[in-house]
Design an enzyme around this catalytic site. Sequence first.
Site, PDB file in Angstrom:
ATOM      1  N   ASP A   7      44.059   6.749  12.332  1.00 39.62           N
ATOM      2  CA  ASP A   7      43.541   8.119  12.284  1.00 39.62           C
ATOM      3  C   ASP A   7      42.474   8.261  13.367  1.00 39.62           C
ATOM      4  O   ASP A   7      41.926   7.266  13.848  1.00 39.62           O
ATOM      5  CB  ASP A   7      42.935   8.459  10.912  1.00 39.62           C
ATOM      6  CG  ASP A   7      42.476   9.914  10.833  1.00 39.62           C
ATOM      7  OD1 ASP A   7      43.160  10.789  11.396  1.00 39.62           O
ATOM      8  OD2 ASP A   7      41.418  10.185  10.230  1.00 39.62           O
ATOM      9  N   SER A   8      42.179   9.511  13.721  1.00 35.74           N
ATOM     10  CA  SER A   8      41.093   9.757  14.670  1.00 35.74           C
ATOM     11  C   SER A   8      39.764   9.282  14.083  1.00 35.74           C
ATOM     12  O   SER A   8      38.826   9.009  14.821  1.00 35.74           O
ATOM     13  CB  SER A   8      41.014  11.245  14.982  1.00 35.74           C
ATOM     14  OG  SER A   8      40.764  11.951  13.778  1.00 35.74           O
ATOM     15  N   CYS A  70      47.366  10.800  10.561  1.00 36.78           N
ATOM     16  CA  CYS A  70      46.638  11.872  11.235  1.00 36.78           C
ATOM     17  C   CYS A  70      47.667  12.953  11.562  1.00 36.78           C
ATOM     18  O   CYS A  70      48.603  12.707  12.340  1.00 36.78           O
ATOM     19  CB  CYS A  70      46.010  11.320  12.513  1.00 36.78           C
ATOM     20  SG  CYS A  70      45.185  12.571  13.518  1.00 36.78           S
ATOM     21  N   GLU A 162      32.985  13.632   9.320  1.00 37.37           N
ATOM     22  CA  GLU A 162      32.668  12.435  10.120  1.00 37.37           C
ATOM     23  C   GLU A 162      31.151  12.221  10.183  1.00 37.37           C
ATOM     24  O   GLU A 162      30.675  11.095  10.217  1.00 37.37           O
ATOM     25  CB  GLU A 162      33.227  12.562  11.539  1.00 37.37           C
ATOM     26  CG  GLU A 162      34.748  12.451  11.623  1.00 37.37           C
ATOM     27  CD  GLU A 162      35.278  11.032  11.389  1.00 37.37           C
ATOM     28  OE1 GLU A 162      34.690  10.077  11.909  1.00 37.37           O
ATOM     29  OE2 GLU A 162      36.289  10.896  10.669  1.00 37.37           O
ATOM     30  N   CYS A 194      45.623  17.938   6.880  1.00 37.78           N
ATOM     31  CA  CYS A 194      44.746  17.058   7.666  1.00 37.78           C
ATOM     32  C   CYS A 194      44.289  15.988   6.680  1.00 37.78           C
ATOM     33  O   CYS A 194      43.879  16.326   5.557  1.00 37.78           O
ATOM     34  CB  CYS A 194      43.547  17.829   8.207  1.00 37.78           C
ATOM     35  SG  CYS A 194      42.235  16.767   8.879  1.00 37.78           S
ATOM     36  N   HIS A 196      41.749  14.268   6.491  1.00 34.84           N
ATOM     37  CA  HIS A 196      40.345  14.338   6.075  1.00 34.84           C
ATOM     38  C   HIS A 196      40.167  15.242   4.851  1.00 34.84           C
ATOM     39  O   HIS A 196      39.220  15.062   4.082  1.00 34.84           O
ATOM     40  CB  HIS A 196      39.469  14.910   7.202  1.00 34.84           C
ATOM     41  CG  HIS A 196      39.126  13.935   8.284  1.00 34.84           C
ATOM     42  ND1 HIS A 196      40.043  13.482   9.192  1.00 34.84           N
ATOM     43  CD2 HIS A 196      37.942  13.336   8.608  1.00 34.84           C
ATOM     44  CE1 HIS A 196      39.439  12.648  10.050  1.00 34.84           C
ATOM     45  NE2 HIS A 196      38.175  12.543   9.716  1.00 34.84           N
TER      46      HIS A 196
HETATM   47  N1  DGL Z   1      42.667  13.362  10.019  1.00 34.72           N
HETATM   48  C1  DGL Z   1      43.106  14.069  11.192  1.00 34.72           C
HETATM   49  C2  DGL Z   1      44.320  14.937  10.808  1.00 34.72           C
HETATM   50  O1  DGL Z   1      44.999  14.602   9.834  1.00 34.72           O
HETATM   51  C3  DGL Z   1      41.937  14.775  11.791  1.00 34.72           C
HETATM   52  C4  DGL Z   1      42.136  15.190  13.183  1.00 34.72           C
HETATM   53  C5  DGL Z   1      40.884  15.414  13.982  1.00 34.72           C
HETATM   54  O2  DGL Z   1      40.291  14.412  14.394  1.00 34.72           O
HETATM   55  O3  DGL Z   1      40.552  16.576  14.244  1.00 34.72           O
HETATM   56  O4  DGL Z   1      44.652  15.912  11.449  1.00 34.72           O
END
Ligand code: DGL
Length: 269
Positions: A7-8, A70, A162, A194, A196
């Site tokens: 993931d990011s 992600c 974050e 997403c 998150h």
């Molecule tokens: N968890 C990522 C997703 O599912 C977040 C992406 C981001 O870093 O903006 O899209």
Amino acid sequence: MAVGIFDSGLGGLTVLNAAQKRLPDVDFLYFADSAHAPYGVRDADDIYELTYAAIRRLWDGGADLVILACNTASAAALRRIQEGGLPAGKRVLGVFVPLIEALTERQWGDNSPPREVEVKHVALFATPATVASRAFQRELAFRAIGVDVEAQACGGVVDAIEDGDMILAEALVRSHVDALKRKMPHPQAAILGCTHYPLMQEAFQASLGAEVSVFSQGNLVADSLADYLTRHPDMMGSGEAGFLTTGDPRRVSDRATQFLRRQIEFRAA
Ligand code: DGL
């Protein structure tokens, strides 16, 4: 042996957590590209380059199978990565399809023509890049007809999570749900598109109302991974489990420990 999860940032931990519960004997190597998060405000080329670099790092760590936990990377980069051809014995899977199969009442891998489904009005909450890609609507159109999707780009929510600023994240969720409801007053289902956002699931549910079914990806992806590994046991990989980040390992470990409510130790990627 380990399966890679990318993931990011910290959102993929919601998928990792569900996968570890579902598959207690499988090891996972998690990669958080914290130095470059959020991805959701980047362009598709940038997301592709960053995602591919992270995937290579996971492959180098012995994880032959990488789950893109992600949506932004799955939406903006996965198709290009797969079409470019993967090295022998390596695989990359995204997180969209299991969710859409659940929404459209399909069994895993059911590729029959699109048909009418129960749900007619769906709210999609995702990052600006995922919304712009229209990847969700494209995958849905392969499986269902007559579903009205209203997408809401939830700017700022990933950054707030974050940063550990959950009060800001909650306020942003409320305002994004209000904005969605102005466009679609009575969604039947809401997709947290997403990884998150399940960290804010209660805030989404409270703002949407109890009558709205909220779908998130953790358990759905975990089930489809279990199914995949039963069919492809050779994809368990050879590397060691662990947590890698491009950010500050101490800071990222603290946040991850707070979210998963167990000690998590990240090391530099
Ligand atoms: N968890 C990522 C997703 O599912 C977040 C992406 C981001 O870093 O903006 O899209």
